[in-house]
Design a protein around this motif. Sequence first.
Motif, short mmCIF file in Angstrom:
data_model
loop_
_atom_site.label_atom_id
_atom_site.label_comp_id
_atom_site.label_asym_id
_atom_site.label_seq_id
_atom_site.Cartn_x
_atom_site.Cartn_y
_atom_site.Cartn_z
N GLY A 105 41.33 40.68 41.50
CA GLY A 105 41.28 41.66 40.42
C GLY A 105 42.63 41.85 39.75
N GLU B 148 36.07 50.29 34.99
CA GLU B 148 34.71 49.90 35.36
C GLU B 148 34.55 49.94 36.88
OE1 GLU B 148 30.82 48.88 34.60
OE2 GLU B 148 32.39 49.30 33.13
N SER C 161 33.38 49.10 40.60
CA SER C 161 32.98 47.84 41.21
C SER C 161 32.19 48.11 42.47
CB SER C 161 34.21 46.99 41.54
OG SER C 161 33.85 45.86 42.32
N GLU D 92 30.78 45.94 44.34
CA GLU D 92 31.16 44.96 45.36
C GLU D 92 32.41 45.40 46.10
OE1 GLU D 92 32.22 40.19 45.88
OE2 GLU D 92 32.03 41.06 43.87
N LEU D 93 33.38 45.92 45.36
CA LEU D 93 34.61 46.37 46.00
C LEU D 93 34.34 47.55 46.92
CD1 LEU D 93 37.65 45.76 46.05
CD2 LEU D 93 37.93 47.47 44.24
#
Length: 205
Positions: free
Chosen positions: A63, A154, A156, A158-159
Amino acid sequence: MTVNPLVPLIARGEADRTTTLAALALEQSRVIPADRRAFLHLAQRATPAAPESAAFFTLLAEGEALAAERLGAFAAACGVAEGQSAAYEPLPGCQAYPAYVAWLALNASPAEAVLALTANFSTWGGYCATIAQGLRHHYAFTDEACAFFDFFAEPSAELEQRAAAAVQAGRDAGHLDEKRARGYARLLQSYEEMFWETLREPTHP
């Protein structure tokens, strides 16, 4: 966390483009690569004993690389000239945050570093969303020039999932002292406050 002294000024269009905003771009040009190296080191430390933490830090490092690609357009919109970044003298109050991230990379357990870093994600994302909106409305910045802040604004999923898995694995393995991790988080938040407070002062890159 105390009230951010700079973000509201950007939201109202009251921060100077060629001093304050340019300094923000130049400081981030030092923060982003430093954090990326720290995350890569944490990922290496976590492998193979803590694969969940390794996956989290690898994603964070990826990222940071993507964010770095977007930072140049913001800097250019602030009037930062080519070569100015190399000559820029970073402000100690702004660089305390990445210095402490590097300290965590060397000293904290990976799971504790995960918990400390994620404690401030939503606040940082909110700052970035507000800044992006202010840049568009008051400074007429293009989408490209705002992309750095849009990226961090934004959420995340997934994070968040990787962070939760890393923290749980750290608990299960007995590698997470939550009181100590909260102390790390408190210091990180204080250093971030210092970052914004430092930039709030008149600065001439």
